[in-house]
Design an enzyme around this catalytic site. Structure first.
Site, PDB file in Angstrom:
ATOM      1  N   ARG A 170      -2.870  -9.612   6.129  1.00  0.00           N
ATOM      2  CA  ARG A 170      -3.277  -9.790   4.662  1.00  0.00           C
ATOM      3  C   ARG A 170      -2.166  -9.377   3.746  1.00  0.00           C
ATOM      4  O   ARG A 170      -1.779  -8.198   3.813  1.00  0.00           O
ATOM      5  CB  ARG A 170      -4.677  -8.901   4.476  1.00  0.00           C
ATOM      6  CG  ARG A 170      -5.426  -9.157   3.141  1.00  0.00           C
ATOM      7  CD  ARG A 170      -6.658  -8.484   3.135  1.00  0.00           C
ATOM      8  NE  ARG A 170      -7.404  -8.522   2.009  1.00  0.00           N
ATOM      9  CZ  ARG A 170      -7.155  -7.825   1.087  1.00  0.00           C
ATOM     10  NH1 ARG A 170      -5.998  -6.830   1.084  1.00  0.00           N
ATOM     11  NH2 ARG A 170      -7.888  -7.939  -0.156  1.00  0.00           N
ATOM     12  N   LYS A 221       0.762  -1.069   0.004  1.00  0.00           N
ATOM     13  CA  LYS A 221       0.067  -0.130   0.034  1.00  0.00           C
ATOM     14  C   LYS A 221       0.847   1.241   0.038  1.00  0.00           C
ATOM     15  O   LYS A 221       2.168   1.311   0.250  1.00  0.00           O
ATOM     16  CB  LYS A 221      -0.971  -0.111   1.260  1.00  0.00           C
ATOM     17  CG  LYS A 221      -2.154  -0.891   0.875  1.00  0.00           C
ATOM     18  CD  LYS A 221      -3.179  -0.819   2.114  1.00  0.00           C
ATOM     19  CE  LYS A 221      -4.247  -1.871   1.691  1.00  0.00           C
ATOM     20  NZ  LYS A 221      -5.308  -1.880   2.708  1.00  0.00           N
TER      21      LYS A 221
HETATM   22  C1  7PM Z   1      -6.570  -1.022  -4.586  1.00  0.00           C
HETATM   23  C2  7PM Z   1      -6.367  -0.200  -3.366  1.00  0.00           C
HETATM   24  C3  7PM Z   1      -6.996  -2.204  -4.990  1.00  0.00           C
HETATM   25  C4  7PM Z   1      -6.506  -1.089  -2.435  1.00  0.00           C
HETATM   26  C5  7PM Z   1      -7.180  -3.040  -3.436  1.00  0.00           C
HETATM   27  C6  7PM Z   1      -6.825  -2.392  -2.219  1.00  0.00           C
HETATM   28  C7  7PM Z   1      -8.033  -4.582   2.691  1.00  0.00           C
HETATM   29  C8  7PM Z   1      -8.896  -5.534   2.446  1.00  0.00           C
HETATM   30  C9  7PM Z   1      -8.325  -4.276   0.654  1.00  0.00           C
HETATM   31  C10 7PM Z   1      -7.400  -4.650   4.227  1.00  0.00           C
HETATM   32  C11 7PM Z   1      -9.123  -5.888   4.509  1.00  0.00           C
HETATM   33  C12 7PM Z   1      -5.566  -4.138  -1.022  1.00  0.00           C
HETATM   34  C13 7PM Z   1      -6.606  -3.365  -1.110  1.00  0.00           C
HETATM   35  N1  7PM Z   1      -7.530  -3.944   1.764  1.00  0.00           N
HETATM   36  N2  7PM Z   1      -9.587  -6.115   3.493  1.00  0.00           N
HETATM   37  N3  7PM Z   1      -9.277  -5.271   1.139  1.00  0.00           N
HETATM   38  N4  7PM Z   1      -8.081  -5.096   5.074  1.00  0.00           N
HETATM   39  N5  7PM Z   1      -9.964  -6.347   5.703  1.00  0.00           N
HETATM   40  O1  7PM Z   1      -4.198  -3.589  -1.310  1.00  0.00           O
HETATM   41  O2  7PM Z   1      -6.753  -3.624   4.466  1.00  0.00           O
HETATM   42  O3  7PM Z   1      -5.672  -5.361  -1.468  1.00  0.00           O
HETATM   43  S1  7PM Z   1      -8.280  -3.971  -0.743  1.00  0.00           S
END
Ligand code: 7PM
Length: 282
Positions: A252, A218
């Site tokens: 995650r 991120k």
């Molecule tokens: C774009 C930006 C695509 C961010 C995907 C993401 C989380 C999550 C995501 C989290 C939980 C990613 C994120 N992030 N579920 N789903 N916690 N519980 O980096 O931080 O996968 S999507």
């Protein structure tokens, strides 16, 4: 899946990310077809993933919503195949009650909802399905959440939201042992907000609810290293180790094999390990 499977032994668990979206920010649609997605899941399973998180609705900042049928078409065959082929518990990353229901029927053992079950019908559906749920904090909506995130005190506000929402979950009949909380890194947060939340992981753990941390690749890590998404693996692994030491129950991640190794080594070599047990293990 039950709490014993997910959180036994006080070890930090690793949740591997499997995107079923054509537009996800780091994999760029690489795993949209079933076959390659399944191969990736098998690889994560062999690498030691404790849970595989399958999502078909991109939550990328600025993203629009995915129609129900499209999300079902992306996610359900994958939930079925991954459950059958890996035996690793599957978590479904969705905010739609219909997807939660179909996914659990197809073998999913956990619900991961970035909207924290605030969609109409989601709370009741999750309670009825009787699986662990991860409720995440988000300010705003994916469409506009990164435009101008504002808090008086980000840690207190996120904590207050998650405790209130966990209370709602318990009132709806979800046992406290089935509730996981997540501060939601990058979801309506500036860089400083993300920093403050990361430093406050022990305060989230002190609630007694297991804490899930998602910072893999991120912008928090991009900012700290000046590296593009594809080159943030080392930064992600360092953050995973620190989150685990701060008491997180689950991390995650994209890079499962590397994270599993790093957590193993950190656990064995840490000098001060388990002087204070994570709250979720007491
Ligand atoms: C774009 C930006 C695509 C961010 C995907 C993401 C989380 C999550 C995501 C989290 C939980 C990613 C994120 N992030 N579920 N789903 N916690 N519980 O980096 O931080 O996968 S999507």
């Amino acid at each position: 899946m039950n709490r014993a499977v997910l959180f036994a032994a006080g070890q930090t668990r690793v949740m591997g990310i499997l995107n079923a979206t054509p537009d996800s920010f780091s994999d760029g649609g690489l795993w949209t077809a079933l076959e390659p997605a399944l191969r990736h899941a098998v690889h994560m399973a062999e690498s030691g993933a404790d849970v595989i998180d399958i999502g078909g609705e991109s939550t990328r900042p600025g993203a629009g919503e995915v129609p129900l049928q499209e999300e079902l078409d992306r996610v359900i065959p994958l939930v079925e195949a991954v459950t059958r082929e890996t035996g690793v518990p599957v978590s479904v990353d969705t905010s739609k009650p219909e997807v939660m229901e179909a996914a659990v029927k197809s073998g999913a053992g956990m619900i991961n909802d970035v909207f924290a079950l605030r969609r109409e019908g989601a709370l009741e559906t999750a309670a009825r399905l009787d699986v662990p749920v991860c409720i995440m904090h988000m300010q705003g909506r994916p469409r506009d959440m990164q435009q101008e995130p504002r808090y008086h005190d980000v840690v207190s506000e996120v904590l207050r939201f998650l405790l209130a929402r966990a209370g709602d979950c318990e009132e709806a009949g979800i046992p406290s042992g089935n509730i996981v909380i997540d501060p939601g890194f990058g979801f309506g947060k500036s860089h400083q907000h993300n920093m403050d939340l990361f430093h406050a992981i022990p305060r989230f753990c002190a609630t007694g609810y297991p804490v899930l941390i998602g910072v893999s690749r991120k912008s928090l890590l991009g900012k700290l290293t000046s590296r593009p998404v594809a080159d943030r693996a080392a930064a992600s692994i360092a953050a995973a180790v620190l989150a685990a030491q701060a008491g997180a129950a689950m991390i995650r991640v994209h890079d499962v094999a590397e994270t599993v190794d790093a957590l193993k080594v950190a656990r064995e070599l840490a000098t001060l390990r388990y002087e204070t047990e994570p709250a979720h293990n007491r």
